[in-house]
Design a protein around this motif. Sequence first.
Motif, mmCIF file in Angstrom:
data_model
loop_
_atom_site.group_PDB
_atom_site.id
_atom_site.type_symbol
_atom_site.label_atom_id
_atom_site.label_comp_id
_atom_site.label_asym_id
_atom_site.label_seq_id
_atom_site.Cartn_x
_atom_site.Cartn_y
_atom_site.Cartn_z
ATOM 1 N N LYS A 12 21.528 6.798 6.469
ATOM 2 C CA LYS A 12 22.549 7.467 5.677
ATOM 3 C C LYS A 12 23.224 6.480 4.711
ATOM 4 N N ARG A 13 23.469 5.291 5.234
ATOM 5 C CA ARG A 13 24.219 4.308 4.446
ATOM 6 C C ARG A 13 23.394 3.752 3.282
ATOM 7 N N PHE A 14 22.108 3.402 3.580
ATOM 8 C CA PHE A 14 21.345 2.719 2.525
ATOM 9 C C PHE A 14 20.519 3.674 1.661
ATOM 10 N N LEU A 72 21.040 -12.086 7.575
ATOM 11 C CA LEU A 72 21.668 -11.554 6.356
ATOM 12 C C LEU A 72 21.493 -12.554 5.211
ATOM 13 N N ASP A 73 21.648 -13.876 5.565
ATOM 14 C CA ASP A 73 21.486 -14.902 4.524
ATOM 15 C C ASP A 73 20.070 -14.881 3.944
ATOM 16 N N ALA A 74 19.082 -14.574 4.809
ATOM 17 C CA ALA A 74 17.692 -14.600 4.351
ATOM 18 C C ALA A 74 17.363 -13.387 3.476
ATOM 19 N N GLY A 75 18.232 -12.391 3.479
ATOM 20 C CA GLY A 75 17.993 -11.263 2.563
ATOM 21 C C GLY A 75 17.838 -9.913 3.228
ATOM 22 N N PHE A 76 17.979 -9.843 4.564
ATOM 23 C CA PHE A 76 17.970 -8.528 5.211
ATOM 24 C C PHE A 76 19.240 -7.782 4.814
ATOM 25 N N HIS A 77 19.109 -6.456 4.619
ATOM 26 C CA HIS A 77 20.298 -5.698 4.215
ATOM 27 C C HIS A 77 21.270 -5.552 5.380
ATOM 28 N N ASP A 78 20.721 -5.464 6.573
ATOM 29 C CA ASP A 78 21.582 -5.323 7.756
ATOM 30 C C ASP A 78 20.717 -5.631 8.970
ATOM 31 N N PHE A 79 21.336 -5.629 10.147
ATOM 32 C CA PHE A 79 20.503 -5.778 11.338
ATOM 33 C C PHE A 79 20.994 -4.811 12.414
ATOM 34 N N ALA A 137 0.813 -1.216 0.000
ATOM 35 C CA ALA A 137 0.000 0.000 0.000
ATOM 36 C C ALA A 137 0.849 1.271 0.000
ATOM 37 N N LYS A 138 1.920 1.283 0.774
ATOM 38 C CA LYS A 138 2.638 2.545 0.983
ATOM 39 C C LYS A 138 3.967 2.650 0.232
ATOM 40 N N MET A 139 4.473 1.535 -0.274
ATOM 41 C CA MET A 139 5.765 1.503 -0.959
ATOM 42 C C MET A 139 6.851 2.272 -0.187
ATOM 43 N N PRO A 140 7.217 1.804 1.053
ATOM 44 C CA PRO A 140 8.213 2.527 1.851
ATOM 45 C C PRO A 140 9.630 2.395 1.249
ATOM 46 N N ASP A 141 10.528 3.373 1.642
ATOM 47 C CA ASP A 141 11.933 3.260 1.209
ATOM 48 C C ASP A 141 12.689 2.276 2.099
ATOM 49 N N ILE A 142 12.260 2.227 3.353
ATOM 50 C CA ILE A 142 12.979 1.363 4.307
ATOM 51 C C ILE A 142 11.990 0.662 5.237
ATOM 52 N N VAL A 143 12.249 -0.618 5.518
ATOM 53 C CA VAL A 143 11.400 -1.373 6.444
ATOM 54 C C VAL A 143 12.270 -1.748 7.641
ATOM 55 N N LEU A 144 11.840 -1.358 8.853
ATOM 56 C CA LEU A 144 12.581 -1.716 10.078
ATOM 57 C C LEU A 144 11.743 -2.774 10.778
ATOM 58 N N MET A 145 12.226 -4.019 10.735
ATOM 59 C CA MET A 145 11.333 -5.123 11.101
ATOM 60 C C MET A 145 11.878 -5.985 12.240
ATOM 61 N N ASP A 146 11.004 -6.234 13.214
ATOM 62 C CA ASP A 146 11.322 -7.168 14.306
ATOM 63 C C ASP A 146 11.289 -8.592 13.729
ATOM 64 N N ILE A 147 11.927 -9.533 14.401
ATOM 65 C CA ILE A 147 11.951 -10.900 13.843
ATOM 66 C C ILE A 147 10.891 -11.795 14.473
ATOM 67 N N ARG A 148 10.912 -11.861 15.807
ATOM 68 C CA ARG A 148 9.928 -12.737 16.466
ATOM 69 C C ARG A 148 8.583 -12.030 16.543
ATOM 70 N N MET A 149 7.629 -12.491 15.733
ATOM 71 C CA MET A 149 6.277 -11.880 15.757
ATOM 72 C C MET A 149 5.234 -12.966 15.534
ATOM 73 N N PRO A 150 4.022 -12.784 16.064
ATOM 74 C CA PRO A 150 2.972 -13.771 15.792
ATOM 75 C C PRO A 150 2.478 -13.652 14.337
ATOM 76 N N MET A 191 13.056 -4.149 -4.264
ATOM 77 C CA MET A 191 12.874 -4.317 -2.813
ATOM 78 C C MET A 191 13.152 -3.037 -2.068
ATOM 79 N N PRO A 192 12.340 -2.702 -1.045
ATOM 80 C CA PRO A 192 12.756 -1.618 -0.159
ATOM 81 C C PRO A 192 13.941 -2.116 0.690
ATOM 82 N N VAL A 193 14.701 -1.180 1.275
ATOM 83 C CA VAL A 193 15.792 -1.588 2.175
ATOM 84 C C VAL A 193 15.159 -2.220 3.413
ATOM 85 N N CYS A 194 15.579 -3.410 3.767
ATOM 86 C CA CYS A 194 14.989 -4.078 4.938
ATOM 87 C C CYS A 194 16.039 -4.261 6.027
#
Length: 735
Positions: free
Chosen positions: A638-640, A616-623, A565-578, A597-600
């Motif tokens: 700044k970096r991404f 990182l192996d799964a495709g996240f740009h960084d953590f 819906a929003k096409m964000p530039d960056i996604v900041l995502m927690d890992i453990r979620m229901p 892909m947006p930066v994740c």
Amino acid sequence: MLLLHDISIKSKLRFIILLTSGFVLLLASTAFIVNEMLTFRRSMVQDLYTLADLVGLNSAGGLLFKDNKVTQETLESLKVNKHIVSASIFKDDHISFSSYARDNNSTQITPDLSVLHRLAKDINTSEIYFFKDDYVEVYKEIFYEGEKIGTTYLRSDLLELNERISWIAMITILVLMVSLLFAFLLASRLQRVVTKPIDNLLHTMQNVSEKNDYTLRGEKISHDELGELVDGFNRMLQQIQGRNTELAKYREHLEDMVIERTTELAEARDQALAANRAKSIFLANMSHEIRTPMNAMLGYTQILQRDTKLTDEQRQFLQTILNSGNHLLGLINDILDISKIEAGAMELREENFYLNEFVNDIAVMFKMRCEQKRLGWRVETTISQDVMVHADQGKLRQVLINLLGNAVKFTDQGEVVLQINHLEEDFYCFDVIDTGAGIDSSSIENIFEPFQQDTAGLEKGGTGLGLAITKRQVDLMNGKVSVVSELGKGSTFSVYLPLPQGVGDVLKEVEEQRISHLAEGYHVIALVVDDIKENRNILSYFLTEIGVEVHEAVNGQDALDKVAAKMPDIVLMDIRMPVMDGMVAIQHLHERYADKMPVCIAISASTLRHQTQPLLDAGFHDFISKPFRFQAICTCLKRFLQVEFEYKDIIENTQNTSEHPAELNLSQVVLSKDIYHRLQEAAELNDLTDLEQVIEELSLGENENHKQLAKTFQNLLANYDIDGILERLGNIQYE
Ligand code: ADP
């Protein structure tokens, strides 16, 4: 005799019997021959005397009447005895009256006149004989009516005697030969009595060793020593057989035992592994569970700190909250570090950094500490400017701080030197040199083992863990640490390390505290994904404040919808979620958007390498690890997204304002050695409970200076400013 060693017992027995019997027979025959000879000689002489008597008797008339015709005839009658070689009749005055010779030409044979004289003088002797080489002679006086009227002389050859001796010798040799032959035959038969049991025993022995059959037994033939030997041999076989049986039983049992033990061990190992796994999971969970609420605490504190309208006091309260939070976080990291070392799971976090900048940071820190202790401080380096290396900066810093910390701690006068040498290619050597207490040669071997301290260490306090951790860290970085030290003179700790050259850029963190908002012309849309409301709020609040357009999602599924819906530039995502966790969501995002892909960025409270690498192996740009610092978020933006920021002037933290008691002149304070060391140890170990207790003791004393110092320390402790306490302790004397 040596010859006997190498022949069979059979031959030995024969030889011994033959030798013995031969020797005995020879002795007996010799005695017999000698006896025979003597007897024969005696009878020969006797016969000659008798003959001489006879001749004397027949010649007496002729002698009396001086008629040598009669005597001559008497002598001639001797012809019948072919062994008489010659004969003579002497008158009283030893004049030869008549003589006879067997062979006509032997008339010259003359008797010994001295013998005649001897006979005449010796009134007890009337006859005498002599054996010569090849004849025997007798002299016999002739009497008429008790008066000596002349002497008969007879000489006989020894042919008869010699014949006799030859005959006896022949017979003896014959008997000897026959006896020896019998002895040989007898010995050959009798030796079997001895050799047969030995042969039997030998045969049994060969059978046993060839067939390896210990059930065989030797046959007992006699009841003598050989019989005992057979008995002994049989007993030995029986024992071996018994042992073999036992051994076989034991072997069977051993196999069972091994199987049993292996099973037990496998079970124990599985249990230990399970326990270890449980421990790791527990640690990871605890760390996650503690970090999550800490995230809220520290996040909100950082947000509040950004408020410019705060009073100094409020700012100080916030700083205290932040300090205590960071202190707690430090403790969690330490616990994780120790368990990671124990589990052998310590990991390297390599990054690019400038070696010079790194060394400068450390130099600033230790310059201060050395000044406080009035020690000289020097850094000598051969590394060229702008060398970028790729290594675990954090661990290298810990290693050097540890070694330098010890150098300062154990040096009371002189200097501390940090030498850095670029050896070859990617190899460097860091030397930490001090002029301090030095280490006893007996302790030096164990210095890198946990809990090892020598006298200096015991006096100054500490845990004895520092060097053990240092060594493990250096090992992990493929380096080597060594020490050279002389008691009373000082020590040099050397760390050899490979530090490969970095490729690419050095990641520079932005100065978050001063960031005001995104620079003009930059627009960023961010999606914050977390199931915990507080976490979303903190991030959203901060991002909104710096001018980012923020949307929120409560799980992975929700995130997929919001991205669409929003096409964000960056996604900041927690890992453990229901519903859908971060790992599944990132896969869907990759499948759907590929290059677009947006930066994740994963935001995770699980910080161990084996937990972060799969991200990182799964495709996240960084953590970014939780609890995060806003600085890290800004660095990512700044970096991404290559955004720029506008900065504001930093608001000074005015902690030590007038409401605090005026700082006491520390040079006037003298503490007892005990209190001083306890304070120092508690502060170095970050042991707040102990520290509180010692400060309390200090405040209860009579000394005004001590009371004031206790107050200063209490204030510092309230702010978790442990370094502040250590710094002041450095300026205080003790006795
Ligand atoms: P800690 O300092 O906490 O006791 P370490 O493992 O860092 O533990 O050091 C172990 C021991 O090695 C110290 O207690 C001290 O006896 C000795 N030691 C270490 N560094 C030095 C040094 N530079 N000079 C003298 N002794 C030292």
